[in-house]
Scaffold this motif. Structure first.
Motif, mmCIF file in Angstrom:
data_model
loop_
_atom_site.group_PDB
_atom_site.id
_atom_site.type_symbol
_atom_site.label_atom_id
_atom_site.label_comp_id
_atom_site.label_asym_id
_atom_site.label_seq_id
_atom_site.Cartn_x
_atom_site.Cartn_y
_atom_site.Cartn_z
ATOM 1 N N ILE A 70 -45.069 -84.402 -13.501
ATOM 2 C CA ILE A 70 -45.246 -83.288 -13.516
ATOM 3 C C ILE A 70 -44.700 -81.966 -13.714
ATOM 4 N N LEU A 71 -43.041 -82.576 -13.783
ATOM 5 C CA LEU A 71 -42.503 -81.275 -14.290
ATOM 6 C C LEU A 71 -41.490 -81.416 -15.797
ATOM 7 N N PHE A 72 -41.269 -82.692 -15.340
ATOM 8 C CA PHE A 72 -41.654 -83.258 -17.096
ATOM 9 C C PHE A 72 -41.929 -82.496 -18.380
ATOM 10 N N PRO A 132 -32.288 -79.697 -21.249
ATOM 11 C CA PRO A 132 -32.028 -81.641 -22.248
ATOM 12 C C PRO A 132 -31.555 -81.894 -21.052
ATOM 13 N N GLN A 133 -30.588 -81.561 -19.881
ATOM 14 C CA GLN A 133 -30.550 -82.833 -19.447
ATOM 15 C C GLN A 133 -31.037 -82.756 -18.616
ATOM 16 N N LEU A 140 -34.077 -82.741 -19.107
ATOM 17 C CA LEU A 140 -35.167 -83.408 -18.946
ATOM 18 C C LEU A 140 -35.051 -84.756 -18.767
ATOM 19 N N TYR A 141 -33.911 -85.153 -19.629
ATOM 20 C CA TYR A 141 -33.415 -86.645 -19.377
ATOM 21 C C TYR A 141 -33.693 -86.849 -17.599
ATOM 22 N N ASN A 142 -33.029 -85.976 -17.375
ATOM 23 C CA ASN A 142 -32.808 -87.141 -15.287
ATOM 24 C C ASN A 142 -33.626 -86.863 -14.438
ATOM 25 N N LEU A 143 -35.315 -85.811 -15.646
ATOM 26 C CA LEU A 143 -36.592 -86.571 -15.015
ATOM 27 C C LEU A 143 -37.209 -87.561 -15.657
#
Length: 314
Positions: free
Chosen positions: A26-28, A79-80, A82-85
């Motif tokens: 959801i957060l992503f 961006p980091q 989003l990558y982790n999520l």
């Protein structure tokens, strides 16, 4: 030797919101949409301010820098995140963490000082309107912006290396979604009272001093506005200053809570969501605040989209 080995250059693990796996997808989606809107909104402000000759004034010169800061600030960490999520890999390199910390501290400090510069600009515009363009010369505007950038970068250069070189005794997990100072201080395996005191002192200089200046400036502005006899004149002055004051409230409300208590005192989960608010919501709202409350920006947008002739016909 054993203690210093803990701060060796190795990858970090950003735990982020991994303790709430049901929230990550959801957060992503929410953060991705907000990030894209932030890019569009702030880029629009920059382009409109540069392309429309009616906006070639000190106020919009400073607003252009604010939008550029918001773009850079958000891009330094989102961006980091989003990558982790988006997957199971939560790692960030030592170099990436160092860059993220430096940008987060530096750009945040610059924004504090730039908001103070913008308050001074509004003070001159309202309290000394007849001499506004004489006082706010391009050379002074560039000097004030350069001072804000210089002090913000200097603060980051002072605090980033100290924070990164704290002994961690092999700890690699950062209980946050980015490499920010309070989270890295919490990882240290030594007493951090001295560095927390240093952070507090620098926060007074970088965060609270500009805020005091802003509040004093607006005290004079309110007094000057109340002396304006024309109701339309008072409304115009309040509208112009209201946008800046709203941005100041959003920005400082979050940053004071987070950085005036850098160590173990604040709730970690609460800190993450406040940082997220500070990092994505404020830069997202800034363009909306300045466009929705500002006839000049809305007029410039219409001129660029419809052309000068079409706007004149209307």
């Amino acid at each position: 030797m054993d203690v210093t080995n803990g701060s060796a250059q190795e990858n970090f693990i950003l735990l982020g919101f991994s303790d709430h796996p049901h929230l990550e997808k959801i957060l992503f989606v929410v953060i991705l949409i907000a990030y894209l809107l932030t890019i569009v909104g702030n880029t629009t402000i920059i382009l409109v301010s540069r392309l429309d000759s009616h906006l070639h004034t000190p106020m919009y010169f400073f607003l252009t820098h604010l939008s550029f800061l918001d773009l850079s600030f958000t891009t330094s960490s989102i961006p980091q995140l989003l990558y982790n999520l988006s997957g199971h890999d939560k790692t960030i390199s030592y170099t990436g963490c160092a860059i993220q910390l430096f940008l987060f501290l530096g750009l945040g400090g610059v924004e504090c000082l730039l908001l103070a510069v913008m308050a001074y600009d509004r003070f001159v515009a309202v309290c000394n309107p007849l001499h506004y363009m004489v006082i706010m010369k391009p050379r002074l505007c560039m000097g004030l912006v350069s001072l804000a950038w210089g002090c913000g970068v200097a603060n980051s250069l002072a605090m980033s290396p100290v924070t990164l070189h704290l002994p961690r005794c092999g700890h690699r997990s950062v209980d946050h979604f980015l490499c920010e100072m309070p989270a890295l201080i919490r990882m240290a395996c030594v007493n951090t009272a001295v560095i927390e005191g240093t952070v507090f002192v620098l926060a007074v200089g970088i965060v609270l001093s500009p805020l005091v200046f802003i509040l004093v400036s607006y005290g004079y502005i309110v007094r000057a506005v109340l002396q304006i006899r024309s109701a339309s004149g008072r409304k115009k002055a309040f509208n112009t200053c209201g946008s800046h004051l709203t941005v100041v409230s959003l920005f400082y409300g979050n940053i004071i809570y987070m950085y005036m208590q850098p160590g173990h005192n604040s709730s970690q989960n609460q800190g993450k969501f406040l940082t997220l608010l500070y990092n994505i919501v404020t830069p997202l709202l800034n363009p909306l605040i300045y466009t929705l409350r500002n006839r000049e920006v809305k007029g410039a947008l219409r001129r660029l989209l419809l052309g000068d002739r079409e706007v004149e016909k209307e």
